[in-house]
Design an enzyme around this catalytic site. Structure first.
Site, PDB file in Angstrom:
ATOM      1  N   SER A 107       0.856  -1.180   0.000  1.00 21.54           N
ATOM      2  CA  SER A 107       0.000   0.000   0.000  1.00 21.54           C
ATOM      3  C   SER A 107       0.892   1.230   0.000  1.00 21.54           C
ATOM      4  O   SER A 107       2.057   1.167   0.383  1.00 21.54           O
ATOM      5  CB  SER A 107      -0.862   0.025   1.256  1.00 21.54           C
ATOM      6  N   LYS A 108       0.306   2.315  -0.467  1.00 16.16           N
ATOM      7  CA  LYS A 108       1.101   3.535  -0.536  1.00 16.16           C
ATOM      8  C   LYS A 108       1.494   3.988   0.867  1.00 16.16           C
ATOM      9  O   LYS A 108       2.587   4.506   1.084  1.00 16.16           O
ATOM     10  CB  LYS A 108       0.321   4.630  -1.239  1.00 16.16           C
TER      11      LYS A 108
END
Ligand code: GLU
Length: 495
Positions: free
Chosen positions: A247-248
């Site tokens: 995930s970012k």
């Protein structure tokens, strides 16, 4: 045979990340393979979290990757009336009911159930049994209501046959009556997604395993709405080396498609890599052209186990998965030159190094130069960094070869201009003649030819290594070579 219709329905609440891009790619490959249609549907029902910037980013990212769609983009919010109508139909047919329990009440029930260690902590069904009269009374009092799906009280299990994972089963008793419409009248994702898939005549739902808890409940919705189930194919998740979902927030830019565009990756190289991240060709093959991948792709070869995105934060070699870098290098070295020319053109334009003649009178030179220098490059950016000297007279000199090959040999300040003079006088300025003259001068000066050659490479290209020196010389052309060799004293002056 029924037309294959698949969809990519991103929620526009962030950037397009590589997991999303892989989902889009698998759907695209499947559609192409079966002459079907790919529908792009923006699932923007979460109005607070959806943004225009995210929609633009997703569309740009897909276009950059070359993943084109046949219909859409449709916007889920444009179909709110369909969602409401479906909810009302479910109410009318007895598949759903109004629930007047407040948030606080539900929370309290949950806590009690947890404290009593009851097996079921889900909704206890209080409003499932309200009579029509009781419902009317509550409505008359203005108590807001959600709409819940009435999960059939059946023995046994609900099942569907997943194309990747086989039969998936879940006991009916484990599924609680779930909310399909909020008390503010807005339908929830679970319902909207199914209503839209039915309307869009989706035949195959190819999405991540993280959606499997939704799928069982959605199977019930299909049944209650009297619609045929699509084929489901759940893809493995993409995890990092520590087995965390990428995930970012945890991994930063490296999981965003945009990052690869900015870093000079070739779009197809990223597609090729993403495909192998979760799909197995059944042999050792690593490189597939677009047509080959469409031909080879099948849902049955999607892997069941999670895939690992192999990158190590803080390690320059692993700034992204090394396999992706290797695939990018492969395409850089082997791709069609004209196609490479178009990609490098964008890099040159961004740096104001593009000369329109590269598309006309100097096209042959342009493509031959790319061909000469591409062997050592890793990304498209290298053409305007390490390869800058081919397109501009302003290029940096790498301090390493500067120290080793130039500053340590101050006599080069005399020798290289001397060589320049001989190059100027040459009748034929080609690889053979320039090499001969260079070796002759080295002999006269009683130095190794390497001293002149290494010095020249540094002065002419700013680089420690590169293609054959005399190919470089002929590529740059006499005028530039002579001028740059004469300019060597600037390097000493600047040091
Ligand atoms: N909007 C959902 C998401 O972005 C789509 C899920 C689906 O493919 O049905 O995760």
């Amino acid at each position: 045979m029924e037309e294959v219709r698949v969809r990519f329905p991103p929620s526009p609440t962030g950037y397009l990340h590589i997991g999303g891009a892989r989902t889009a790619l698998f759907n695209w490959l499947f559609a192409k393979k079966h002459n079907g249609k790919l529908i792009l549907r923006i699932e923007d029902t979460d109005e607070e979290r959806s943004t225009q910037a995210s929609i633009d980013g997703i569309i740009d990212g897909l276009q950059w990757l070359g993943i084109d769609w046949d219909e859409g983009p449709y916007f889920q919010t444009d179909f709110a009336a369909d969602h409401t109508a479906a909810a009302n139909r479910l109410l009318a047919s007895g598949h759903a009911y109004k629930c007047f329990c407040t948030k606080e009440e539900l929370e309290k029930k949950r806590e009690t159930a947890l404290a009593e260690k009851k097996a079921e902590v889900g909704y206890d069904g209080t409003c499932r049994h309200l009579t029509a009269e009781q419902v009317r009374a509550k409505e008359a009092q203005g108590i807001p209501a959600t709409i819940r799906f009435k999960v059939p009280k059946r023995p046994g299990t609900l099942f569907y046959d997943d194309e990747v994972l086989g039969r998936i089963e879940r006991a009916y008793s484990e599924i609680e009556d779930f909310v399909i419409v909020r008390s503010n009248g807005k339908a929830l994702y679970l319902l909207c997604n199914v209503v839209d898939d039915i309307r869009d005549r989706i035949t195959h739902v190819i999405r991540g395993q993280d959606h499997m808890t939704n799928t069982t409940r959605q199977v019930l919705l299909y049944e209650a709405l009297g619609a045929k189930l699509p084929v489901f194919a759940h893809m493995p998740l993409t995890l990092d080396l520590q087995k965390r979902k990428i995930s970012k927030r945890s991994h930063g830019e490296v999981v965003a498609v945009q990052f690869y565009r900015d870093m000079g990756f070739i779009p197809w190289a990223l597609c090729n890599f993403l495909c192998l991240l979760g799909w197995n060709p059944g042999n050792d093959r690593e490189f597939f052209s677009r047509e080959e991948l469409i031909e080879a792709f099948s849902l049955s070869r999607i892997s069941r186990v999670n895939s690992v995105f192999n990158f190590k934060p803080g390690d320059a070699k692993f700034f992204t998965d090394p396999k992706l870098i290797a695939i990018n290098e492969h395409y850089l070295r082997t791709m069609d030159l004209a196609e490479l020319g178009d990609l490098v053109r964008k890099e040159l334009e961004a740096e104001h190094l593009w000369d329109p003649a590269y598309a006309t009178s100097r096209r042959d030179w342009y493509l031959a130069t790319l061909n000469l220098i591409r062997d050592r490059f890793h990304t498209l950016k290298d053409f305007v960094t390490a390869g800058r000297a081919y397109f501009s007279d302003q290029y940096p000199i790498d301090p390493k070869p500067l120290a080793k090959n130039v500053l340590k040999q101050p006599e080069l300040a005399v020798w290289l201009p001397q060589l320049a003079g001989r190059y100027e006088a040459l009748a034929e300025f080609d690889a053979e003649a320039t090499e001969r003259v260079c070796r002759e001068l080295a002999e006269e000066l009683a130095v190794k030819p390497g001293v002149l050659i290494n010095g020249m490479r540094t002065v002419l290209t700013g680089q420690l290594a590169g293609p054959s020196m005399f190919d470089i010389i002929t590529t740059l052309g006499r005028e530039k070579v002579v001028a740059r060799l004469r300019r060597i004293d600037h390097l000493y002056a600047a040091a």
